[in-house]
Design a protein around this motif. Structure first.
Motif, PDB file in Angstrom:
ATOM      1  N   LEU A 119      44.752  63.157 -41.347  1.00 53.02           N
ATOM      2  CA  LEU A 119      45.823  63.726 -42.170  1.00 53.02           C
ATOM      3  C   LEU A 119      46.524  62.668 -43.020  1.00 53.02           C
ATOM      4  CD1 LEU A 119      47.588  66.159 -42.977  1.00 53.02           C
ATOM      5  CD2 LEU A 119      49.094  65.548 -41.090  1.00 53.02           C
ATOM      6  N   PRO A 120      46.996  61.533 -42.462  1.00 55.98           N
ATOM      7  CA  PRO A 120      47.635  60.538 -43.328  1.00 55.98           C
ATOM      8  C   PRO A 120      46.728  60.048 -44.445  1.00 55.98           C
ATOM      9  CG  PRO A 120      48.093  60.049 -41.023  1.00 55.98           C
ATOM     10  CD  PRO A 120      47.070  61.145 -41.042  1.00 55.98           C
ATOM     11  N   ASN A 121      45.440  59.869 -44.144  1.00 51.73           N
ATOM     12  CA  ASN A 121      44.524  59.406 -45.192  1.00 51.73           C
ATOM     13  C   ASN A 121      44.316  60.468 -46.266  1.00 51.73           C
ATOM     14  OD1 ASN A 121      44.154  56.898 -44.038  1.00 51.73           O
ATOM     15  ND2 ASN A 121      42.345  57.493 -42.894  1.00 51.73           N
ATOM     16  N   LEU A 122      44.187  61.726 -45.866  1.00 47.37           N
ATOM     17  CA  LEU A 122      44.035  62.802 -46.847  1.00 47.37           C
ATOM     18  C   LEU A 122      45.280  62.915 -47.729  1.00 47.37           C
ATOM     19  CD1 LEU A 122      42.244  65.813 -45.105  1.00 47.37           C
ATOM     20  CD2 LEU A 122      41.579  64.704 -47.243  1.00 47.37           C
ATOM     21  N   VAL A 123      46.452  62.812 -47.116  1.00 45.68           N
ATOM     22  CA  VAL A 123      47.693  62.890 -47.891  1.00 45.68           C
ATOM     23  C   VAL A 123      47.785  61.713 -48.860  1.00 45.68           C
ATOM     24  CG1 VAL A 123      50.210  62.824 -47.755  1.00 45.68           C
ATOM     25  CG2 VAL A 123      48.911  64.216 -46.140  1.00 45.68           C
ATOM     26  N   ALA A 124      47.394  60.525 -48.404  1.00 41.89           N
ATOM     27  CA  ALA A 124      47.416  59.355 -49.291  1.00 41.89           C
ATOM     28  C   ALA A 124      46.488  59.556 -50.484  1.00 41.89           C
ATOM     29  CB  ALA A 124      47.016  58.102 -48.519  1.00 41.89           C
ATOM     30  N   VAL A 125      45.321  60.144 -50.248  1.00 41.13           N
ATOM     31  CA  VAL A 125      44.379  60.413 -51.337  1.00 41.13           C
ATOM     32  C   VAL A 125      44.980  61.425 -52.313  1.00 41.13           C
ATOM     33  CG1 VAL A 125      42.147  61.469 -51.864  1.00 41.13           C
ATOM     34  CG2 VAL A 125      42.323  59.810 -50.018  1.00 41.13           C
ATOM     35  N   CYS A 126      45.587  62.482 -51.787  1.00 45.12           N
ATOM     36  CA  CYS A 126      46.182  63.508 -52.652  1.00 45.12           C
ATOM     37  C   CYS A 126      47.327  62.931 -53.487  1.00 45.12           C
ATOM     38  CB  CYS A 126      46.681  64.680 -51.810  1.00 45.12           C
ATOM     39  SG  CYS A 126      45.374  65.658 -51.025  1.00 45.12           S
ATOM     40  N   LEU A 127      48.201  62.167 -52.861  1.00 41.76           N
ATOM     41  CA  LEU A 127      49.348  61.612 -53.585  1.00 41.76           C
ATOM     42  C   LEU A 127      48.886  60.657 -54.684  1.00 41.76           C
ATOM     43  CD1 LEU A 127      51.864  60.919 -50.667  1.00 41.76           C
ATOM     44  CD2 LEU A 127      51.762  62.889 -52.187  1.00 41.76           C
ATOM     45  N   ALA A 128      47.891  59.821 -54.369  1.00 41.86           N
ATOM     46  CA  ALA A 128      47.391  58.889 -55.379  1.00 41.86           C
ATOM     47  C   ALA A 128      46.747  59.633 -56.545  1.00 41.86           C
ATOM     48  CB  ALA A 128      46.388  57.922 -54.746  1.00 41.86           C
ATOM     49  N   ALA A 129      46.018  60.713 -56.239  1.00 41.16           N
ATOM     50  CA  ALA A 129      45.380  61.489 -57.308  1.00 41.16           C
ATOM     51  C   ALA A 129      46.420  62.171 -58.187  1.00 41.16           C
ATOM     52  CB  ALA A 129      44.436  62.526 -56.699  1.00 41.16           C
ATOM     53  N   ILE A 130      47.465  62.724 -57.563  1.00 43.82           N
ATOM     54  CA  ILE A 130      48.518  63.388 -58.345  1.00 43.82           C
ATOM     55  C   ILE A 130      49.264  62.365 -59.190  1.00 43.82           C
ATOM     56  CG2 ILE A 130      50.712  64.630 -58.128  1.00 43.82           C
ATOM     57  CD1 ILE A 130      49.485  65.963 -55.604  1.00 43.82           C
ATOM     58  N   TYR A 131      49.539  61.209 -58.610  1.00 44.20           N
ATOM     59  CA  TYR A 131      50.240  60.166 -59.352  1.00 44.20           C
ATOM     60  C   TYR A 131      49.397  59.680 -60.540  1.00 44.20           C
ATOM     61  CZ  TYR A 131      53.240  56.095 -60.136  1.00 44.20           C
ATOM     62  OH  TYR A 131      54.091  55.177 -60.692  1.00 44.20           O
ATOM     63  N   SER A 132      48.051  59.626 -60.338  1.00 43.01           N
ATOM     64  CA  SER A 132      47.184  59.126 -61.408  1.00 43.01           C
ATOM     65  C   SER A 132      47.233  60.026 -62.641  1.00 43.01           C
ATOM     66  CB  SER A 132      45.743  59.017 -60.905  1.00 43.01           C
ATOM     67  OG  SER A 132      45.197  60.304 -60.642  1.00 43.01           O
ATOM     68  N   CYS A 133      47.566  61.302 -62.461  1.00 43.60           N
ATOM     69  CA  CYS A 133      47.656  62.205 -63.614  1.00 43.60           C
ATOM     70  C   CYS A 133      48.768  61.781 -64.556  1.00 43.60           C
ATOM     71  CB  CYS A 133      47.892  63.640 -63.134  1.00 43.60           C
ATOM     72  SG  CYS A 133      46.574  64.333 -62.115  1.00 43.60           S
ATOM     73  N   TYR A 134      49.783  61.117 -64.036  1.00 38.87           N
ATOM     74  CA  TYR A 134      50.931  60.709 -64.853  1.00 38.87           C
ATOM     75  C   TYR A 134      51.025  59.195 -64.996  1.00 38.87           C
ATOM     76  CZ  TYR A 134      52.364  65.498 -63.861  1.00 38.87           C
ATOM     77  OH  TYR A 134      52.397  66.864 -63.752  1.00 38.87           O
ATOM     78  N   GLU A 135      49.971  58.498 -64.535  1.00 40.06           N
ATOM     79  CA  GLU A 135      50.047  57.035 -64.490  1.00 40.06           C
ATOM     80  C   GLU A 135      50.292  56.426 -65.871  1.00 40.06           C
ATOM     81  OE1 GLU A 135      47.313  53.227 -63.143  1.00 40.06           O
ATOM     82  OE2 GLU A 135      46.427  55.191 -63.422  1.00 40.06           O
ATOM     83  N   GLU A 136      49.552  56.901 -66.865  1.00 38.78           N
ATOM     84  CA  GLU A 136      49.673  56.306 -68.200  1.00 38.78           C
ATOM     85  C   GLU A 136      51.073  56.518 -68.758  1.00 38.78           C
ATOM     86  OE1 GLU A 136      47.384  56.357 -72.509  1.00 38.78           O
ATOM     87  OE2 GLU A 136      46.616  57.514 -70.812  1.00 38.78           O
ATOM     88  N   PHE A 137      51.594  57.721 -68.570  1.00 37.59           N
ATOM     89  CA  PHE A 137      52.944  57.983 -69.063  1.00 37.59           C
ATOM     90  C   PHE A 137      53.989  57.165 -68.310  1.00 37.59           C
ATOM     91  CE2 PHE A 137      56.866  60.341 -68.135  1.00 37.59           C
ATOM     92  CZ  PHE A 137      57.476  60.228 -69.372  1.00 37.59           C
ATOM     93  N   ILE A 138      53.853  57.101 -66.981  1.00 36.61           N
ATOM     94  CA  ILE A 138      54.846  56.388 -66.165  1.00 36.61           C
ATOM     95  C   ILE A 138      54.852  54.911 -66.514  1.00 36.61           C
ATOM     96  CG2 ILE A 138      55.404  55.696 -63.802  1.00 36.61           C
ATOM     97  CD1 ILE A 138      54.365  58.420 -62.891  1.00 36.61           C
ATOM     98  N   ASN A 139      53.673  54.315 -66.651  1.00 40.29           N
ATOM     99  CA  ASN A 139      53.620  52.899 -66.976  1.00 40.29           C
ATOM    100  C   ASN A 139      54.098  52.624 -68.391  1.00 40.29           C
ATOM    101  OD1 ASN A 139      52.302  51.374 -64.627  1.00 40.29           O
ATOM    102  ND2 ASN A 139      50.939  53.125 -64.872  1.00 40.29           N
ATOM    103  N   SER A 140      53.869  53.562 -69.296  1.00 42.49           N
ATOM    104  CA  SER A 140      54.383  53.396 -70.650  1.00 42.49           C
ATOM    105  C   SER A 140      55.901  53.521 -70.665  1.00 42.49           C
ATOM    106  CB  SER A 140      53.758  54.438 -71.584  1.00 42.49           C
ATOM    107  OG  SER A 140      52.373  54.261 -71.660  1.00 42.49           O
TER     108      SER A 140
END
Length: 815
Positions: A332-353
């Motif tokens: 479960l912790p590993n699956l949640v970590a994968v999900c959170l990283a994937a969701i964050y990656s959708c906004y990564e370019e905007f957040i870093n900009s």
């Protein structure tokens, strides 16, 4: 001595080595990919190879260095047998030898080992077995001579033999595979390399990792391979991946294969056990980000199959297992970590900009300097038109000339201004159309609202000139609830896929407590909370938390610490994620009030922060909110007289509210009457009495003066605390050998501040409930005999209860 030379002699193979085969491991997803037969391997059906385990004899650790005796004999090949059988061999030299990647080297390069011995110069490697030969020797044949290595015992000799054999062979494969000529030969060599690693008696992590690194280097340097060659190589190395994580470069290759050929049977047949192993083990994705990325790409590849999310659902179920309890705590912790990283990656370019920091993509491309970066994207808040409230939504003012009022609601000397009506309508529709942020780069354009109370408050705290972040902007007014961020199509698919996985995780009862704890800090980017589709999917997860009766689950709806927003705040009317009329908020309040959170502290927080939404929902006839307002009046939570009158008017505006308010007034009058009439001061309930018996007894007479109550050896539980807190004069309470638990203790500690003697002997209370007694400063006698009290809790209670003189802690950990 010169060890360089060519030529090749026949190598003697090890004798008496017995090998066995492990049972074939079948794909764990079963027939989940049924209907996807349009992608087949030309070499036949893609099945995992039989796993050839190492010999059934001894196991050895791979040597990298060690002390050993060395003897070198230079001779013509025709005199080899005569010299080896001679009793008068040349002198032996002690050396500390190191087995490097390419040669055998001495730490003291003198004598026999003056120069390193390249593995390529070794023609033959075998154990000595002739009569009269020195004991425990390994023979290394080179052109023009022989090197003898003598160990202290047979185990060390065999360890040196297998380590040298491994180093020599891996050196040969590295040279062969670094300069490939024909790919059919390369594939044959890869299979031989894998088989060598699987059958080696050496047990070391590098035994399986070295072949994987060689193959990953081969793939990185030959990026023009055909898809069929890719699949053949993956199938060949599949047995090595069953018990080993792929190295980073190989993860990149696997990710590319998942993206380019998601419907390939290799994804299911070969990658499934690899991903399952990653998720089942302790995994630091911070140190191994490519393993997490590979897991994300694998899940997205499953989503591309015909069955789509049904395949992903079967995969999640395979990770949980068929039983009600998942046997792997790290899944479960590993699956949640994968999900959170994937969701964050959708906004990564905007957040870093927005933050003016380089993204992972830019770092890979070498763009790390400030002047190499694009300017930050503007963040402004739209200025909405002032809302026009609907007449039906206005709350009735306290104009009733003679409303029935509880006796304890006496006029206060310093009444504060009443709550404005506008604060009670946080979810009213506004006239301006929703602002849509769209661009392939996720450009968000929000215009700052300088007239909003929220922005003004933030400005006062930070100096007044700081730019508000997105959540602050969204909290300014309900108009922000209509804000939607449009993502590129691929990012939107990623967001939807992993949001649905979070929904799947919340459906498992055993995973829900840990999932609630992991999501309690709201570990999502602020931009995702403004995405209507994402918050809609996430609402299902929060609803599951709100419906769960376990305290460790629904308590995670609240914030991690004071001053921080939790799901309770975000999904309340006017919150960032609220997209309904307060139904979810009402269900959260209902479950929290039905548990140990039915305390003055929780009611005070509601009165301070959410009184407006509570009154609005009560006005609409929500029974939970009507009960909340009645409890605020009953426990005297609201001190301001005008606010009290406004609450009374709200209650009287609906049938259910009017009925509950009248019942409240009746109870208050009865309580005053009981206190005036008096009644017994001591009461003992018969054994085997229940909660219902106690409630029936207390409601049938006058017990306003009751000071001593014994419920010893009855069947009462924590539920009877609802009746006990209605005894304001109670000073002594005996609960010996009852089922009174932690929830009841918390309620008593909130309301019976005058209690002096408490007997909890042989009750199921634990530290969680006993710690709440620290607020009962009047306690002077406390019996915790035969409870689950610990020494730390006992010391804490002694420090916080200054009047405590008589304590019984026998048969506890504190005894």
């Amino acid at each position: 001595m010169d060890f360089n030379g060519g030529g090749g002699g026949g190598a003697n193979e090890l004798h008496n080595n017995q090998f066995y085969q492990c049972e074939e491991n079948k794909p764990l997803l079963g027939e989940m990919s049924e209907g996807n037969n349009n992608s087949k391997l030309s070499a036949g059906p893609c099945k995992r190879s039989l796993h050839h385990c190492s010999s059934s004899g001894m196991r050895y650790k791979l040597l990298h260095e060690g002390d050993i005796q060395v003897c070198v004999v230079k001779h013509p090949r025709t005199f080899l047998s005569k010299i080896l059988t001679s009793k008068f061999l040349r002198r032996w030299e002690p050396h500390h030898l190191a087995l490097t990647d390419s040669s055998l080297t001495s730490a003291t390069p003198t004598g026999y080992m003056e120069t390193s011995m390249s593995y390529s110069s070794i023609e033959d490697l075998q154990l000595l077995s002739w009569d009269n030969a020195p004991k425990y020797c390994v023979q290394l044949s080179f052109p023009g001579g022989t090197v003898l290595l003598q160990a202290a015992n047979s185990y060390l000799r065999d360890q040196w033999f297998h380590s040298l054999q491994w180093k020599k062979k891996i050196y040969k494969y590295r040279k062969v595979l670094n300069n490939p000529s024909r790919w059919d030969v390369v594939l044959k060599e890869i299979r031989a390399l894998v088989d060598m690693a699987l059958t080696s008696p050496l047990q070391d992590e590098s035994i399986h990792q070295a072949p994987l690194h060689i193959i990953s280097t081969l793939l990185a340097e030959n990026s023009n391979l055909s898809p069929q060659d890719h699949e053949n190589i993956i199938v060949a190395i599949a047995p090595l991946l069953e018990n080993n994580h792929p190295p980073p470069d190989l993860c990149e290759f696997f990710c590319k294969h998942c993206r380019e050929r998601p419907r390939s049977m290799v994804v299911i047949e070969v990658f499934t056990p690899v991903v399952q192993r990653i998720l089942k083990h302790n995994m630091d994705f911070g140190k191994c980000p490519r393993l997490r990325l590979f897991t994300q790409e694998y899940i997205l590849a499953l989503n591309e199959l015909n069955a789509g999310m049904e395949v992903v659902k079967k995969f999640v179920h395979s990770m949980h297992g068929p039983t009600g309890q998942c046997p792997h705590p790290r899944v479960l912790p590993n699956l949640v970590a994968v999900c959170l990283a994937a969701i964050y990656s959708c906004y990564e370019e905007f957040i870093n900009s927005r933050d003016n920091s380089p993204s992972l993509k830019e770092i890979r491309n070498g763009c790390q300097q400030q002047n190499d970066r694009k300017p930050p994207m503007p963040l402004r808040l739209l200025r909405p038109e002032p809302p026009t409230p609907h007449p039906a939504t206005l709350l009735p003012l306290s104009t009733n000339p003679s409303p029935p009022q509880p006796p304890q609601l006496a006029p206060l000397s310093n009444p504060a201004p009443s709550i404005p009506i506008s604060s009670l309508t946080p979810s009213l529709p506004l006239s301006p159309p929703p602002s849509v942020v769209n661009s392939s780069e996720i450009l968000v354009e929000l215009e700052r609202n300088n007239n909003s109370a929220n922005t003004r408050r933030k400005g006062e705290q930070s100096g007044g000139d700081s730019e508000p972040n997105l959540i602050d902007c969204l909290l300014v007014s309900p108009a922000a609830n209509t804000l939607s961020i449009q993502l590129p199509a691929q990012a939107d698919r990623v967001l939807g896929c992993f949001a649905l996985i979070l929904k799947m995780l919340s459906d498992y009862d055993d995973w829900r407590p840990a999932l609630a704890s992991l999501l309690q800090p709201i570990p999502f980017p602020k931009e995702a909370l403004a995405h209507a589709k994402f918050t809609k999917e996430l609402k299902y997860v929060i609803q599951r938390f709100a419906e769960d009766p376990r305290q460790e689950v629904h308590s995670c709806l609240l914030s991690v610490r004071s001053g921080k927003d939790g799901w309770f705040q975000l999904y309340s009317p006017g919150g960032v994620a609220c997209d309904d009329d307060g139904e979810l908020f009402a269900s959260m309040v209902h479950i929290l009030m039905g548990s140990c959170y039915k305390t003055k502290k929780f009611l005070l927080s509601l009165a301070e922060n959410k009184l407006g939404p509570c009154m609005l929902l009560a006005l609409r006839g929500n029974q939970t909110m009507v009960e909340i307002l009645c409890l605020m009046l009953e426990y005297n939570i609201i001190e301001n007289k005008d606010t009290q009158l406004q609450i009374i008017s709200t209650l009287e505006s609906t049938q259910v509210g009017l009925r509950m308010y009248e019942q409240l007034c009746d109870r208050q009058r009865e309580l005053k009457e009981l206190q005036r009439k008096g009644g017994p001061t001591r009461l003992t309930l018969p054994s085997k009495s229940t909660d219902a018996d106690l409630a029936r007894l207390l409601s049938s007479g006058s017990f306003g003066n009751l000071e001593n109550l014994s419920l010893a050896f009855t069947n009462v539980t924590s539920a009877c605390a609802e009746q006990l807190i209605k005894l304001p004069s109670l000073k002594q309470l005996n609960l010996w050998s009852t089922q009174f638990g932690d929830a009841g203790l918390r309620l008593l500690s909130e309301h019976l501040a005058c209690l002096q003697v408490l007997n909890l002997c042989e009750t199921p209370v634990t530290d969680a409930g006993l710690l709440a007694l620290s607020s009962m400063k009047s306690l002077c006698s406390l019996n915790m005999n035969s409870t689950k009290l610990t020494a730390d809790t006992y010391e804490d209670l002694k420090a916080k209860l200054p009047n405590l003189k008589d304590v019984d802690v026998r048969y506890t950990e504190a005894w």
